[in-house]
Design a protein around this motif. Structure first.
Motif: not given
Length: 114
Positions: A102-107, A36-38
């Motif tokens: 609210g957009i993902v920039t890094s994980i 799920k994380l991927s």
């Protein structure tokens, strides 16, 4: 003589495993599944991340652009019998950073060891 036998057997009972204290499993947070994380990618919005991973364990009010997903597990009696490993010290974590829109920039996540 029977009194001595009763006293000696009662004094030995606490050492028997049949009379041990039952301990419950203590999960804290949600298990973080690598599959799920991927699925979470840079460029997704916050609602898409919520749909895939669910609510984060922590949402810092002073840093609202970071979501923390953590999982700790302390095995109790049943988990020890099933040989489930303990997960401590944030071995399973993920930090997801968003921009102001609210957009993902890094994980950020731990390296997967096999």
């Amino acid at each position: 003589m029977p009194l001595v036998a009763v006293i000696s057997s009662v004094s030995v009972l606490p050492g028997c495993s049949w009379f041990s204290v039952y301990k419950i499993d203590i999960p804290q947070g949600k298990p973080i599944h690598e599959d799920k994380l991927s699925q979470v990618q840079v460029g997704m919005n916050a609602n898409q991340v919520l749909y895939i991973l669910g609510s984060p364990t922590f949402r810092d009010t002073l840093n609202p652009v970071r979501w923390d997903y953590l999982y700790d597990f302390t095995p109790g009696t049943n988990a020890k019998r099933a040989n489930k490993p303990a997960i401590h010290n944030a071995q399973q974590y993920a930090k997801i950073y968003f921009d102001q829109n609210g957009i993902v920039t890094s994980i950020e996540r731990p390296a997967v060891t096999q």
